[in-house]
Design an enzyme around this catalytic site. Structure first.
Site, PDB file in Angstrom:
ATOM      1  CB  SER A  49      -0.951  -0.005   1.193  1.00  0.00           C
ATOM      2  OG  SER A  49      -0.259  -0.228   2.400  1.00  0.00           O
ATOM      3  CG  HIS A  68      -3.560  -0.541  -2.310  1.00  0.00           C
ATOM      4  ND1 HIS A  68      -4.037   0.751  -2.320  1.00  0.00           N
ATOM      5  CD2 HIS A  68      -3.369  -0.861  -1.010  1.00  0.00           C
ATOM      6  CE1 HIS A  68      -4.112   1.196  -1.079  1.00  0.00           C
ATOM      7  NE2 HIS A  68      -3.716   0.242  -0.265  1.00  0.00           N
ATOM      8  CE  LYS A 100      -7.442   1.134   0.671  1.00  0.00           C
ATOM      9  NZ  LYS A 100      -6.682   0.163   1.436  1.00  0.00           N
TER      10      LYS A 100
END
Ligand SMILES: *Cc1c(COP(=O)(O)O)cnc(C)c1O
Length: 401
Positions: A190, A218, A249
């Protein structure tokens, strides 16, 4: 460190307990304070009263503000309600949740998936469900805090291996002899944006009969074919026991999921305490995620734009003289490592004065001595904005020596 409680609440103040802890953080340059956004999501936001280019959001595809994702959230609220009212296993399990789980499993190429309230809760629940007191969890040194906390909750012995170091992982697995082992890693790390050596990890785990959890927070919606993640890119869906993804995200919503076999999903619904003892995902979050998944599937231009923008930002920063770590050139996470936490804060403030917001990231989020601005390019950015931002950052950095 947790401060000792004061003798009475009334005696608490500066110089004692909580006040002293805050003062110590401030002196070390590690005090964290909130900044306020007062505008809709997007590349440009109003932050603490001024218009800035937002360069540190994980909304990789710009879907949090996408009109059809917002509409889907609103429609889900109208159809299903604002909240789910109970945990999945009591009366909170909606057909909407099951539809989202089926779509997530299809996206990830697994038989099933299980929703969680957040990625943090998913890691806590899944790790503690798969490892107990007599087991060993083997964890990369740069894994996310939620993985670290999951290991603690599991009360298993935790062995931390050097970041991405397969020899160290092999050594750690050899020493677990006889005990059940679980290997946990981020797919895309990350804070650095680099990739885990997943093929090597899976191979070692297979040899030592260890389970594998991969956190694709991610990677989901960012890497791999159609944004399906690194596990899918490498064809390791059957080798990885559980893949964690977040809806918060690239998918622009909130919540998370564990992608796995049907049998593992049934096990998690019985053993993952953060799924069992917590209210089901709010319908608007689930509805938004479903629409985001449809967009990722049907609008490949979003991903192309993300990667083109990532490349533009990296090239522009390199032109400004910044040292960019050698991660794949289309990775949207770009760390500008400064070192000292106060220097990172100063660079952040200088960039902000120039209209560019990239929050400084300091310990314990990153190792001591590696405080940084963690830049993120998204599909919502314009190329010209990214070039201008790199110039602003370059000027801010050279002003500061
Ligand atoms: C953000 C993040 C999480 C937590 O996900 P949330 O849905 O935000 O709670 C977990 N793992 C990694 C690697 C992350 O970056």
């Amino acid at each position: 460190m947790i401060p000792a409680p004061p003798a009475t609440a009334a005696s608490e103040g500066e110089g004692t307990g909580v006040g002293a802890a805050l003062e110590e953080l401030r002196r070390a340059g590690l005090l964290r304070e909130l900044r306020t956004i007062d505008s809709a999501p997007g590349a440009h936001v109003r932050l603490d009263g001024r218009e800035v280019l937002l360069l540190c959001s994980n909304d990789y595809l710009g879907l949090a503000g996408h009109p059809s994702v917002r509409s889907a959230a609103a429609e889900a609220a109208q159809r299903w309600g604002a909240g789910a009212g109970a945990s999945r296993l009591v009366s909170g399990n909606l057909a909407l949740h099951e539809r989202l789980e089926a779509e997530l499993a299809a996206f990830k190429g697994t038989e099933a998936s299980v929703l969680f309230g957040s990625g943090y809760l998913a890691n806590l629940g899944v790790i503690a469900a798969l490892a107990g007191r007599d087991d060993v969890v083997v964890s990369d040194a740069r894994n996310h805090a939620s993985i670290v906390d999951g290991c603690r909750l599991a009360r298993a012995e935790t062995v931390v291996y050097g970041h991405g170091d397969l020899d160290a992982l092999a050594g750690a697995l050899r020493r677990t002899r006889g005990r059940r082992a679980l290997v946990v890693t981020d797919a895309v790390f990350s804070m650095d944006g680099d990739l885990a050596p997943l093929e090597g990890i899976v191979e070692l785990a297979r040899r030592h009969r260890a389970r594998v959890i991969v956190d694709e927070a991610h990677a989901t919606g960012v890497v791999g074919p159609g944004g399906r993640g690194l596990v899918a890119e490498l064809g390791l869906e059957r080798e990885v026991d559980v893949t964690i993804g977040t809806l918060g995200k690239a998918l622009g919503s909130y919540g998370a999921f564990a992608a796995c076999t049907r049998q593992m999903a049934a096990y998690l619904l019985n053993r993952a305490r953060t799924a069992i003892f917590s209210t089901a995902l709010p319908p608007p979050a689930a509805g938004a995620a479903l629409e985001a998944l449809r967009l990722v599937r049907e609008e490949p231009a979003l991903l192309e734009r993300l990667h083109a923008n990532a490349r533009t930002l990296r090239d522009a920063l390199a032109t400004q003289g910044f040292q960019i770590p050698a991660t794949p050139s289309t990775m949207p996470i770009v760390p500008l490592v400064v070192g000292d936490p106060r220097a990172a804060m100063a660079l952040c403030e200088a960039a902000l004065a120039g209209g560019v917001f990239a929050q400084a990231i300091r310990p314990p989020t990153v190792p001591a001595g590696t405080s940084r601005l963690r830049l993120v390019a998204t599909a919502a950015h314009e190329e010209a904005d990214l070039r201008a931002a790199a110039a602003t950052l370059g000027a801010a950095a050279s002003d500061r020596g």
